[in-house]
Motif scaffolding. Structure first.
Motif, mmCIF file in Angstrom:
data_model
loop_
_atom_site.group_PDB
_atom_site.id
_atom_site.type_symbol
_atom_site.label_atom_id
_atom_site.label_comp_id
_atom_site.label_asym_id
_atom_site.label_seq_id
_atom_site.Cartn_x
_atom_site.Cartn_y
_atom_site.Cartn_z
ATOM 1 N N LEU A 78 0.828 -1.216 0.000
ATOM 2 C CA LEU A 78 0.000 0.000 0.000
ATOM 3 C C LEU A 78 0.856 1.258 0.000
ATOM 4 O O LEU A 78 1.827 1.350 0.750
ATOM 5 N N SER A 79 0.463 2.195 -0.809
ATOM 6 C CA SER A 79 1.186 3.454 -0.861
ATOM 7 C C SER A 79 0.201 4.583 -1.118
ATOM 8 O O SER A 79 -0.790 4.403 -1.839
ATOM 9 N N LEU A 80 0.449 5.718 -0.512
ATOM 10 C CA LEU A 80 -0.461 6.858 -0.632
ATOM 11 C C LEU A 80 0.361 8.097 -0.963
ATOM 12 O O LEU A 80 1.367 8.365 -0.300
ATOM 13 N N GLU A 81 -0.059 8.833 -1.984
ATOM 14 C CA GLU A 81 0.674 10.038 -2.364
ATOM 15 C C GLU A 81 -0.312 11.151 -2.688
ATOM 16 O O GLU A 81 -1.271 10.913 -3.431
ATOM 17 N N PRO A 82 -0.079 12.364 -2.172
ATOM 18 C CA PRO A 82 -0.934 13.478 -2.602
ATOM 19 C C PRO A 82 -0.533 13.900 -4.015
ATOM 20 O O PRO A 82 0.661 13.926 -4.341
ATOM 21 N N LEU A 83 -1.522 14.228 -4.843
ATOM 22 C CA LEU A 83 -1.201 14.630 -6.216
ATOM 23 C C LEU A 83 -0.970 16.137 -6.315
ATOM 24 O O LEU A 83 -0.345 16.612 -7.251
ATOM 25 N N TYR A 84 -1.536 16.893 -5.398
ATOM 26 C CA TYR A 84 -1.290 18.333 -5.324
ATOM 27 C C TYR A 84 -0.912 18.679 -3.899
ATOM 28 O O TYR A 84 -1.137 17.889 -2.987
ATOM 29 N N GLN A 85 -0.390 19.858 -3.702
ATOM 30 C CA GLN A 85 -0.023 20.335 -2.373
ATOM 31 C C GLN A 85 0.940 19.380 -1.693
ATOM 32 O O GLN A 85 0.912 19.217 -0.474
ATOM 33 N N ALA A 86 1.782 18.720 -2.496
ATOM 34 C CA ALA A 86 2.635 17.683 -1.923
ATOM 35 C C ALA A 86 3.550 18.248 -0.835
ATOM 36 O O ALA A 86 3.831 17.570 0.146
ATOM 37 N N GLY A 87 3.974 19.497 -0.994
ATOM 38 C CA GLY A 87 4.862 20.083 -0.008
ATOM 39 C C GLY A 87 4.178 20.358 1.325
ATOM 40 O O GLY A 87 4.839 20.529 2.350
ATOM 41 N N LYS A 88 2.851 20.421 1.282
ATOM 42 C CA LYS A 88 2.125 20.776 2.507
ATOM 43 C C LYS A 88 1.470 19.569 3.161
ATOM 44 O O LYS A 88 0.807 19.701 4.182
ATOM 45 N N ILE A 89 1.611 18.442 2.512
ATOM 46 C CA ILE A 89 0.985 17.235 3.070
ATOM 47 C C ILE A 89 2.063 16.172 3.245
ATOM 48 O O ILE A 89 2.824 15.892 2.318
ATOM 49 N N ASP A 90 2.115 15.638 4.426
ATOM 50 C CA ASP A 90 3.150 14.657 4.716
ATOM 51 C C ASP A 90 2.499 13.339 5.126
ATOM 52 O O ASP A 90 1.744 13.296 6.093
ATOM 53 N N ILE A 91 2.772 12.304 4.358
ATOM 54 C CA ILE A 91 2.238 10.983 4.727
ATOM 55 C C ILE A 91 3.250 10.382 5.693
ATOM 56 O O ILE A 91 4.339 9.973 5.287
ATOM 57 N N GLN A 92 2.888 10.354 6.948
ATOM 58 C CA GLN A 92 3.866 9.979 7.954
ATOM 59 C C GLN A 92 4.026 8.474 8.093
ATOM 60 O O GLN A 92 5.133 7.987 8.202
ATOM 61 N N GLN A 93 2.957 7.759 8.119
ATOM 62 C CA GLN A 93 3.073 6.354 8.450
ATOM 63 C C GLN A 93 1.821 5.589 8.084
ATOM 64 O O GLN A 93 0.729 6.154 8.043
ATOM 65 N N LEU A 94 2.023 4.332 7.809
ATOM 66 C CA LEU A 94 0.878 3.421 7.646
ATOM 67 C C LEU A 94 0.987 2.393 8.757
ATOM 68 O O LEU A 94 2.002 1.705 8.868
ATOM 69 N N VAL A 95 -0.027 2.329 9.577
ATOM 70 C CA VAL A 95 0.030 1.377 10.702
ATOM 71 C C VAL A 95 -1.056 0.324 10.540
ATOM 72 O O VAL A 95 -2.103 0.575 9.931
ATOM 73 N N PHE A 96 -0.777 -0.819 11.081
ATOM 74 C CA PHE A 96 -1.734 -1.921 11.053
ATOM 75 C C PHE A 96 -2.096 -2.238 12.501
ATOM 76 O O PHE A 96 -1.378 -2.992 13.167
ATOM 77 N N PRO A 97 -3.162 -1.650 13.015
ATOM 78 C CA PRO A 97 -3.459 -1.790 14.442
ATOM 79 C C PRO A 97 -3.677 -3.244 14.842
ATOM 80 O O PRO A 97 -4.256 -4.020 14.091
ATOM 81 N N ALA A 98 -3.183 -3.544 16.043
ATOM 82 C CA ALA A 98 -3.389 -4.889 16.580
ATOM 83 C C ALA A 98 -4.877 -5.107 16.792
ATOM 84 O O ALA A 98 -5.638 -4.164 17.004
ATOM 85 N N ARG A 99 -5.306 -6.292 16.747
ATOM 86 C CA ARG A 99 -6.693 -6.721 16.986
ATOM 87 C C ARG A 99 -7.621 -6.366 15.825
ATOM 88 O O ARG A 99 -8.700 -6.889 15.736
#
Lengths: 618, 196
Positions: free
Chosen positions: A245-266
């Protein structure tokens, strides 16, 4: 009506397109006018040809069963949904249970208020750490041994300690500017704080046929709030590989930061992206991932002309979706060529946890790290470590190593629902000049003649616009008198590049035959060693080859004979027959046989053995 | 079970699996024939057939009563017309091609040989050729004219029903029908053999 009727009036009368008044007038006129009556009869005869298409075509039982079967899968789903709805509407105990839960929570909150003094999160940054710790415990505890009530208690305590409103604000992004810049929030405990994943605006599928692999690129407009946002992505009952899985903003890339993808337990089969946004409002994003279950294959139908010198070729592609997900209006691209994959996507998709069970020792971001006695959230707090930060922000997917491949794109878009297949026309070409050829090679195909059709994928053959992907070919020929089709044979073809020649093996020929008969065998020219043992000799075989062509067309035939040794000489006895040395151990004869004739030729082959081989070399 | 079309579609909406099957069997042949005449290609007709009944299944809740047959043919006609307009071809493009979704359309029919039971081979060959000419002539018609002709002439729907199916006025249907017939008058073979 004194004038004669026009063709339009006659057509309108015949097909009841005229008004009643007009029709009556025309009928009256036809009674009196012989010429118009004749025109009318002629027109009726003309349109009688339409009745030639009133054939009794029937739908096959197989197709009906397939349609019913496919619908029944959908029916079971909808019944389940309806039952659940009915259950939710009618069963009053749900309301009662909800009421008990709310009252229970209300009673618990004051109890914890007494035990833990309230702190202001914004003023005391340490409180945040404690709050994170508490919520982390609330998250992790049930995985060890905690029932739902205890979990609620833990969560209530955390809320109370850090300030309930603030905690909610953290997740939704409505927090103080300075805090937002430094501190990421927890993964939210419920879906309430999540950004809802909206419908796809566009989707592109790139389907690889050499592996069970499809790259999906989706474009969706997400509504972000300024600050921290959580975005949830679920892949329940699909074959999506969560590690890709990957997520990228197509606009405003400098102002949006995809920090992390987490898979919560349970929580199985879902992932949550942590997004830090300096803007609020709708932003287009591209989500990419690999999935399994989508496949395509090419197949071709060729029709030979009566003289077997021309062929019509139709190419088709069938795309099948068994991925568990419907793809609506997808731009579809098909890849031909080998792809090297490290994992089977379907297996990755079916894993209970994307990177293994919680508690496994991995030591990298995005997974629980039991060895450090804490979970993923420790990594969020270690922001000062550059290397760690880099790992947090980007997940490297090393799933593919592409070698030579070719891409086909289906024009426009296609909707490919789950469990459905779709056949698309790839190309149609007429008047392709083909060479009809027969081959006989006992060592390869045994004692049978094999039929081939040869052509080239180039402009000269009305092809050559695109390479032709590998697939199955079925060849039909037109029966000479009636124009009906008969099946000639089928084969698999490999990828045919532009300007490349191809020979289609259509299997054993039914009529044309080759019969080699051994007429004579002798040995000669013995050589002896010093012990008077045989050290060399020649074997001389005389063969008669009978070729029969009972067809009404002349045929070209290629006969390959093998001698199991590179030391041989051949003498041909037959007119209009030639041979060439095909390779070290084979000779190849080529001849044309007239319709309904039998031809015979002889050859004598001498093979040299032992010391006689040297004699040949000399 | 009451076996009218309406009761079957209602039963299907309630989730009775047999009802849908009964509808498919009842109208399978006529829908298939319609799709065959619309596009002249059996494989394509099979795809359109699946798509038609898939939509019937999915849109059953939107059926508001009235004639089921008209509703069914409305769906079939849309599938066929859309399908003919959207028949796409594969093309090779650069891997660098941007992520866009340009539409292209093309209307083209495949010729399919039609066998019949004539005993005389010569007559049979002539008839096959004539059938082929008819098929080609119909194939040349624009999608809407073709749908109008097939529904009105072959499926024997009234012009009112055709209008209902195609979602237009009776006047439009008659105009389309006339245009189709005018074109066919030039293209159809003369069975009596006295015409050019």
């Amino acid at each position: 009506m004194k004038r004669h009727l026009t063709e339009r009036e006659l057509i309108e009368y015949q097909f009841k397109l005229a008004s009643e008044a007009q029709a009556e007038e025309i009928a009256e006129h036809l009674k009196d006018c012989g010429r118009c009556r004749e025109s009318h009869e002629k027109l009726k005869r003309k349109f009688a040809a339409l009745d030639l298409l009133r054939d009794g075509t029937e739908v096959s039982e197989g197709l009906i069963s397939r349609v019913i079967e496919q619908a029944q899968v959908g029916i079971s789903d909808s019944i389940l949904k309806k039952r659940l709805l009915r259950f939710a509407r009618n069963d009053k105990w749900i309301g009662a249970a909800a009421a008990v839960l709310v009252i229970g929570l209300l009673l618990l909150v004051p109890l914890f208020k007494k035990q833990m003094p309230t702190r202001e999160f914004a003023k005391e940054p340490d409180a945040l750490k404690e709050e994170i710790e508490l919520q982390k415990q609330a998250e992790t505890a049930p995985a060890i041994d905690l029932d739902e009530e205890e979990a609620i208690e833990m969560f209530a305590a955390a809320k109370e300690k850090a300030g309930a409103e603030k905690l909610l604000d953290l997740a939704t992004g409505e927090i103080l500017e300075e805090t937002m810049a430094e501190r990421p929030p927890f993964a939210p405990a419920s879906a309430i704080e999540l950004v809802v994943l909206p419908r796809r605006d566009k989707v592109q599928l790139t389907i690889y046929n050499s592996a069970d692999l499809t790259l999906v690129r989706e474009r969706r407009n997400l509504t972000l709030k300024k600050g921290w946002n959580w975005l949830q992505f679920m892949w329940v009952n699909t074959l999506i590989d969560p590690t890709s899985l990957s997520l990228e903003p197509l606009y405003q890339a400098g102002k949006i930061d995809i920090q992390q993808l987490v898979f919560p337990a349970r929580l199985r089969e879902l992932g949550r992206w942590l997004i830090r946004s300096d803007v609020s409002g709708q932003v287009p994003f591209e989500i990419t991932y690999f999935t399994s279950g989508l496949s395509w294959r090419a197949f071709y139908m060729g029709t030979l002309s009566a003289d077997e010198r021309k062929m019509e070729l139709g190419g088709y592609v069938r795309v099948t979706n068994k991925s568990g997900e419907d793809y609506e209006n997808a731009q579809t691209r098909l890849i031909v060529g080998k792809v090297h994959i490290l994992d089977q996507i379907a297996e990755l998709a079916r894993r209970q946890y994307p990177y293994g069970r919680p508690g496994e020792i991995r030591g990298r971001a995005g997974v629980w790290d039991a060895s450090r006695g804490a979970g993923i959230y420790d990594h969020f707090l270690d922001f000062d470590e550059d290397e760690e930060l880099a790992d947090l922000k980007r997940k490297e997917i090393r799933k593919e190593g592409l070698s030579e491949y070719f891409l086909y794109t289906i024009e426009g878009t296609e909707t490919i629902p789950d469990k459905w297949g779709k056949r698309l026309l790839s190309f149609e070409a007429e008047d392709i000049e083909v060479k009809s050829l027969y081959k006989y090679d006992e060592q390869r195909w045994g004692p049978q003649t094999i039929r081939f059709v040869a052509f080239a994928n180039d402009e000269e053959h009305n092809l050559g616009e695109t390479p032709i992907p590998n697939g199955t070919v079925k060849i039909y020929s037109q029966a000479e008198s009636q124009g009906h089709l008969s099946y000639v044979g089928g084969t698999n073809v490999k990828y045919i590049p532009v300007d490349e020649e191809v020979e289609l093996n259509l299997g054993p020929a039914r009529l044309v035959s080759v019969e080699p008969i051994l007429m004579n065998f002798e040995t000669d020219n013995f050589l002896y060693d010093k012990n008077k043992d045989i050290a060399g000799w020649d074997e001389i075989r005389t063969w008669k080859i009978e070729v029969t062509n009972p067809r009404t067309l002349p045929v070209e035939i290629e006969i390959t004979r093998g001698f199991d040794t590179a030391y041989w000489t051949l003498q041909l006895d037959g007119r209009d027959v030639s041979y060439e040395k095909h390779d070290a151990t084979h000779a190849r004869f080529k001849l044309e046989i007239a319709p309904r004739t039998k031809r015979t030729f002889n050859y004598t082959v001498t093979t040299y053995h032992g010391l006689r081989q040297e004699a040949l070399t000399e | 079970m009451d076996n009218t079309d309406e009761s079957l579609i209602n039963a299907h909406r309630r989730g009775e699996p047999a009802a849908f099957g009964e509808l498919v069997r009842r109208y399978g042949d006529s829908v298939f024939r319609f799709l065959m005449r619309m596009n002249g290609n059996r494989e394509l007709a099979e795809d359109f057939f699946q798509e038609t009944f898939k939509r019937v299944h999915e849109k059953a809740d939107t059926f508001r009563g009235g004639q089921f047959k008209s509703w069914l043919f409305t769906i079939a006609a849309h599938v066929a017309i859309d399908g003919l307009r959207r028949r796409r071809r594969l093309r090779v493009v650069s891997l660098e091609q941007s992520f866009d979704c340009a539409d292209a359309s093309g209307e083209q029919l495949d010729a399919v040989a039609v066998a019949d039971n004539s005993s005389n081979p010569s007559d049979e060959a002539i008839k096959t050729e004539q059938t082929e000419q008819v098929r080609r002539a119909i194939a040349l018609l624009p999608a809407k004219q073709r749908a109008t002709l097939v529904l009105a002439y072959y499926q024997q729907l009234s012009y009112r029903q055709v209008a209902q199916v195609l979602g237009c006025s009776i006047g439009t249907v008659k105009t389309q029908m006339y245009r189709a017939l005018r074109t066919l008058a030039q293209k159809l073979p003369d069975l009596s053999g006295d015409a050019k």
